[in-house]
Motif scaffolding. Sequence first.
Motif, PDB file in Angstrom:
ATOM      1  N   LEU A  61       0.823  -1.206   0.000  1.00 20.56           N
ATOM      2  CA  LEU A  61       0.000   0.000   0.000  1.00 20.56           C
ATOM      3  C   LEU A  61       0.859   1.259   0.000  1.00 20.56           C
ATOM      4  O   LEU A  61       0.537   2.244  -0.661  1.00 20.56           O
ATOM      5  N   LYS A  62       1.954   1.227   0.734  1.00 20.04           N
ATOM      6  CA  LYS A  62       2.835   2.398   0.818  1.00 20.04           C
ATOM      7  C   LYS A  62       3.492   2.706  -0.519  1.00 20.04           C
ATOM      8  O   LYS A  62       3.926   3.844  -0.757  1.00 20.04           O
ATOM      9  N   SER A  63       3.575   1.722  -1.396  1.00 23.75           N
ATOM     10  CA  SER A  63       4.219   1.931  -2.695  1.00 23.75           C
ATOM     11  C   SER A  63       3.263   2.504  -3.732  1.00 23.75           C
ATOM     12  O   SER A  63       3.690   2.831  -4.850  1.00 23.75           O
ATOM     13  N   ILE A  64       1.993   2.628  -3.385  1.00 28.34           N
ATOM     14  CA  ILE A  64       0.968   3.080  -4.330  1.00 28.34           C
ATOM     15  C   ILE A  64       0.628   4.539  -4.061  1.00 28.34           C
ATOM     16  O   ILE A  64       0.295   4.914  -2.941  1.00 28.34           O
ATOM     17  N   GLU A  65       0.689   5.349  -5.101  1.00 27.87           N
ATOM     18  CA  GLU A  65       0.343   6.759  -4.966  1.00 27.87           C
ATOM     19  C   GLU A  65      -1.146   6.956  -5.226  1.00 27.87           C
ATOM     20  O   GLU A  65      -1.739   6.275  -6.050  1.00 27.87           O
ATOM     21  N   GLY A  66      -1.739   7.892  -4.512  1.00 34.96           N
ATOM     22  CA  GLY A  66      -3.137   8.218  -4.723  1.00 34.96           C
ATOM     23  C   GLY A  66      -4.076   7.343  -3.930  1.00 34.96           C
ATOM     24  O   GLY A  66      -3.661   6.445  -3.189  1.00 34.96           O
ATOM     25  N   PRO A  67      -5.384   7.580  -4.072  1.00 34.68           N
ATOM     26  CA  PRO A  67      -6.384   6.855  -3.280  1.00 34.68           C
ATOM     27  C   PRO A  67      -6.410   5.374  -3.611  1.00 34.68           C
ATOM     28  O   PRO A  67      -6.139   4.961  -4.739  1.00 34.68           O
ATOM     29  N   THR A  68      -6.750   4.585  -2.594  1.00 34.82           N
ATOM     30  CA  THR A  68      -6.764   3.128  -2.724  1.00 34.82           C
ATOM     31  C   THR A  68      -8.038   2.568  -2.116  1.00 34.82           C
ATOM     32  O   THR A  68      -8.487   3.029  -1.071  1.00 34.82           O
ATOM     33  N   VAL A  69      -8.602   1.570  -2.784  1.00 39.68           N
ATOM     34  CA  VAL A  69      -9.690   0.768  -2.220  1.00 39.68           C
ATOM     35  C   VAL A  69      -9.107  -0.603  -1.917  1.00 39.68           C
ATOM     36  O   VAL A  69      -8.517  -1.248  -2.792  1.00 39.68           O
ATOM     37  N   LEU A  70      -9.261  -1.053  -0.679  1.00 39.02           N
ATOM     38  CA  LEU A  70      -8.662  -2.302  -0.212  1.00 39.02           C
ATOM     39  C   LEU A  70      -9.740  -3.364  -0.080  1.00 39.02           C
ATOM     40  O   LEU A  70     -10.736  -3.162   0.622  1.00 39.02           O
ATOM     41  N   VAL A  71      -9.542  -4.479  -0.770  1.00 32.99           N
ATOM     42  CA  VAL A  71     -10.547  -5.546  -0.841  1.00 32.99           C
ATOM     43  C   VAL A  71      -9.954  -6.826  -0.254  1.00 32.99           C
ATOM     44  O   VAL A  71      -8.828  -7.201  -0.566  1.00 32.99           O
ATOM     45  N   GLY A  72     -10.725  -7.514   0.579  1.00 34.04           N
ATOM     46  CA  GLY A  72     -10.256  -8.766   1.158  1.00 34.04           C
ATOM     47  C   GLY A  72     -11.292  -9.861   1.062  1.00 34.04           C
ATOM     48  O   GLY A  72     -12.484  -9.612   1.243  1.00 34.04           O
ATOM     49  N   HIS A  73     -10.845 -11.076   0.767  1.00 39.95           N
ATOM     50  CA  HIS A  73     -11.723 -12.241   0.757  1.00 39.95           C
ATOM     51  C   HIS A  73     -11.381 -13.153   1.925  1.00 39.95           C
ATOM     52  O   HIS A  73     -10.208 -13.428   2.186  1.00 39.95           O
ATOM     53  N   SER A  74     -12.388 -13.608   2.656  1.00 29.36           N
ATOM     54  CA  SER A  74     -12.228 -14.608   3.703  1.00 29.36           C
ATOM     55  C   SER A  74     -11.209 -14.146   4.748  1.00 29.36           C
ATOM     56  O   SER A  74     -11.349 -13.061   5.318  1.00 29.36           O
ATOM     57  N   TYR A  75     -10.175 -14.941   4.991  1.00 27.49           N
ATOM     58  CA  TYR A  75      -9.114 -14.530   5.922  1.00 27.49           C
ATOM     59  C   TYR A  75      -8.456 -13.218   5.479  1.00 27.49           C
ATOM     60  O   TYR A  75      -7.956 -12.452   6.310  1.00 27.49           O
ATOM     61  N   GLY A  76      -8.488 -12.947   4.187  1.00 28.19           N
ATOM     62  CA  GLY A  76      -7.966 -11.681   3.686  1.00 28.19           C
ATOM     63  C   GLY A  76      -8.672 -10.481   4.289  1.00 28.19           C
ATOM     64  O   GLY A  76      -8.098  -9.386   4.346  1.00 28.19           O
ATOM     65  N   GLY A  77      -9.894 -10.677   4.766  1.00 26.50           N
ATOM     66  CA  GLY A  77     -10.587  -9.599   5.459  1.00 26.50           C
ATOM     67  C   GLY A  77      -9.909  -9.232   6.763  1.00 26.50           C
ATOM     68  O   GLY A  77      -9.809  -8.054   7.127  1.00 26.50           O
ATOM     69  N   ALA A  78      -9.437 -10.252   7.490  1.00 29.89           N
ATOM     70  CA  ALA A  78      -8.686  -9.977   8.718  1.00 29.89           C
ATOM     71  C   ALA A  78      -7.399  -9.241   8.399  1.00 29.89           C
ATOM     72  O   ALA A  78      -6.959  -8.360   9.153  1.00 29.89           O
ATOM     73  N   VAL A  79      -6.789  -9.592   7.265  1.00 32.74           N
ATOM     74  CA  VAL A  79      -5.540  -8.936   6.866  1.00 32.74           C
ATOM     75  C   VAL A  79      -5.779  -7.468   6.544  1.00 32.74           C
ATOM     76  O   VAL A  79      -5.060  -6.591   7.043  1.00 32.74           O
ATOM     77  N   ILE A  80      -6.786  -7.158   5.730  1.00 33.24           N
ATOM     78  CA  ILE A  80      -7.009  -5.750   5.375  1.00 33.24           C
ATOM     79  C   ILE A  80      -7.451  -4.947   6.594  1.00 33.24           C
ATOM     80  O   ILE A  80      -7.168  -3.748   6.688  1.00 33.24           O
ATOM     81  N   THR A  81      -8.127  -5.590   7.532  1.00 31.92           N
ATOM     82  CA  THR A  81      -8.546  -4.919   8.762  1.00 31.92           C
ATOM     83  C   THR A  81      -7.350  -4.393   9.543  1.00 31.92           C
ATOM     84  O   THR A  81      -7.445  -3.381  10.245  1.00 31.92           O
ATOM     85  N   ASN A  82      -6.214  -5.074   9.392  1.00 27.27           N
ATOM     86  CA  ASN A  82      -5.004  -4.732  10.145  1.00 27.27           C
ATOM     87  C   ASN A  82      -3.913  -4.079   9.303  1.00 27.27           C
ATOM     88  O   ASN A  82      -2.859  -3.726   9.840  1.00 27.27           O
ATOM     89  N   ALA A  83      -4.143  -3.917   7.996  1.00 29.63           N
ATOM     90  CA  ALA A  83      -3.066  -3.491   7.095  1.00 29.63           C
ATOM     91  C   ALA A  83      -3.006  -1.990   6.848  1.00 29.63           C
ATOM     92  O   ALA A  83      -2.018  -1.510   6.292  1.00 29.63           O
ATOM     93  N   VAL A  84      -4.023  -1.255   7.240  1.00 29.85           N
ATOM     94  CA  VAL A  84      -4.071   0.165   6.887  1.00 29.85           C
ATOM     95  C   VAL A  84      -2.985   0.956   7.618  1.00 29.85           C
ATOM     96  O   VAL A  84      -2.275   1.778   7.024  1.00 29.85           O
ATOM     97  N   ASN A  85      -2.857   0.711   8.916  1.00 27.48           N
ATOM     98  CA  ASN A  85      -1.767   1.305   9.691  1.00 27.48           C
ATOM     99  C   ASN A  85      -1.651   2.814   9.503  1.00 27.48           C
ATOM    100  O   ASN A  85      -0.559   3.362   9.358  1.00 27.48           O
ATOM    101  N   GLY A  86      -2.789   3.497   9.491  1.00 22.77           N
ATOM    102  CA  GLY A  86      -2.768   4.952   9.377  1.00 22.77           C
ATOM    103  C   GLY A  86      -2.520   5.481   7.978  1.00 22.77           C
ATOM    104  O   GLY A  86      -2.352   6.696   7.798  1.00 22.77           O
ATOM    105  N   ASN A  87      -2.481   4.619   6.986  1.00 22.03           N
ATOM    106  CA  ASN A  87      -2.273   5.049   5.603  1.00 22.03           C
ATOM    107  C   ASN A  87      -3.497   5.828   5.121  1.00 22.03           C
ATOM    108  O   ASN A  87      -4.564   5.268   4.901  1.00 22.03           O
TER     109      ASN A  87
END
Length: 245
Positions: A61-87
């Motif tokens: 996510l830090k390598s991407i410029e501009g607005p981002t929509v983060l999508v997670g499937h299944s366990y990936g939902g737990a990952v995106i829930t914790n991946a934002v880190n103030g970004n």
Amino acid sequence: MNTTNAQAIKPTIVLVHGAFAESSSWNGVLTQLNEKGYSTVAVANPLRSVKSDADYVASILKSIEGPTVLVGHSYGGAVITNAVNGNENVKALVYVAAFAPDTGETAVELSGRYPGSTLGPALAPPVATPDGGKDLYIQQDKFHAQFAADVPAAAAQLMASTQRPITEAALNEASGTPAWQSIPSWFIYGDRDLNIPAAALSFMAERANSRETVVVSDASHVVMVSHPDVVAGLIEHAATAEWNS
């Protein structure tokens, strides 16, 4: 933030697969989003631990410029829930048949909170890893019925053969402070999900104050494979929303 100016540039869509899947599970959704001019990234989720997987996604996510929509499937939902880190570039979260845990919750506990999951009996004997952990797979002969019942048998067999394992520890790891408390979320899932019961998914969507929740009739756990048009449509709703409203 001026939402009108923000919407002038299409956000990048970052998609994170879950357990027993891999990045190609997003192919149908990616095709539609790419055709509509979105930049997309389908992350190869390591499936090792909630924290380390989230940290890995955060680095992307830090390598991407501009607005981002983060999508997670299944366990990936737990990952995106914790991946934002103030970004601050992450403007929306989309949960596709996905966990949206609160602080301290685990995937195992959430999936078992309501009746209906048959994942446990469908798992193969754990595979010991060199670090002393255990990798989990779904038995191939049970994969179609358990994971992808509304996908053609031949396609489901390919998914079974290429499934990537998740560590047992990851499914039992407590989640951190949830991003859905501060970032708007959208949810979609099937009412015949045998991995995460529909009742659990409904509970998590309501708790997260989902902007829009879509329940796909007769859909399995891999609703993005069987109904890519509906999933892509919801992602586009999230991508074109006025995020601060």
